[in-house]
Enzyme design. Sequence first.
Site, PDB file in Angstrom:
ATOM      1  CE  LYS A 136      -4.686   2.356   7.311  1.00  0.00           C
ATOM      2  NZ  LYS A 136      -4.180   2.703   5.971  1.00  0.00           N
ATOM      3  CE  LYS A 167      -7.874  -9.690   5.759  1.00  0.00           C
ATOM      4  NZ  LYS A 167      -8.303  -8.307   5.513  1.00  0.00           N
ATOM      5  CE  LYS A 215       2.582  -5.862   3.972  1.00  0.00           C
ATOM      6  NZ  LYS A 215       3.631  -5.055   4.510  1.00  0.00           N
TER       7      LYS A 215
END
Length: 338
Positions: free
Chosen positions: A115, A200, A203
């Site tokens: 991250k 995947k 959203k």
Amino acid sequence: MRIVSGIQPTGNLHLGNYLGAIRNWVRMQDDVGSSGGECLFFLADLHAISMPHVPADLAANTREMVAALVACGIDPARSTLFNQAQIPAHAELQWLLNGTARMGWLNRMTQFKDKSGKNREGASIALFTYPVLQAADVLLYQATHVPVGEDQKQHLELARDIAQKFNNDFGNGAGIFTLPDPIIPPDAARIMSLRDGSAKMSKSDPSDMSRINLTDDADTIMQKVKKARTDPEPLPAEASGLAGRPEAANLVGIYAVLADSSVEAVLADYAGKGFGAFKPALGELLVDRLAPINARFVELRQDRAALDAILKAGAGKARALAAPTLAAACDALGLVRG
Ligand code: TRP
């Protein structure tokens, strides 16, 4: 058995969220209820501030996620459903555990490396110490089992290491914290995009056709399945025949999970048939399973008072469960609290 798990609040919930984590939670709630155990499920809103975020979105996403969880079957009367921010003990215990967690342990966490990427110096301290908050989340409630995805296994191992060291250093032989076991679903459904079987379902995919949203009505679902990318071959008789056919594998996989069946059993029914036959069946199955969820979700997500009441009631229960452990930890550390 005490099951504790958290999920970061995100908006635009879709089939991948449902079949990935949420459905699993609903099952645990139903299984554990019959055996006298209990479940605590929470929105990890404190974790969400470890990355740059828009405050108004965080609040909206937190409520939206509560609506989704309840619509999918989490029952606030049977499970304790809450958001971290309403239970100060999460942040308090994290601070206490920061004294036990070692720099070397956190330096090994792969999620922080992923991250923070190339900008490690610019990452927030919260992102670095994120796994310690996660440890506090579960140790605070004496969790025995923590359902998580494969990607969170390392964080759970850290929670166990922290618990063990704290017990050793300050427990005087008494187990202040329970060492939690991860539960990693073996068949963790990986739901892929309807437009690209190698990505995947997400959203953030710019194409809405790539995903089935919990807000989609029956017509939209049928349309999306009809337009889903496939290949020209008929369905194989064996699962091995899906190798190299990611779109076909995804659609069959979705069918199998929704039907509570297996890929093999679905193929036994559809072997030799083309997508012209399979897609309408999949569309109908999706509509059948998602319509009740959709109806509850669409109604509940606009009832802010009801959502806030659910969180408030859950927070009350969670605070009561957390208090003795926080007190014991403070005591063990020699912190005087009146
Ligand atoms: N880090 C988890 C995730 O991103 C969410 C989470 C926060 C969590 N606290 C937790 C999961 C405690 C299990 C237990 O998926």
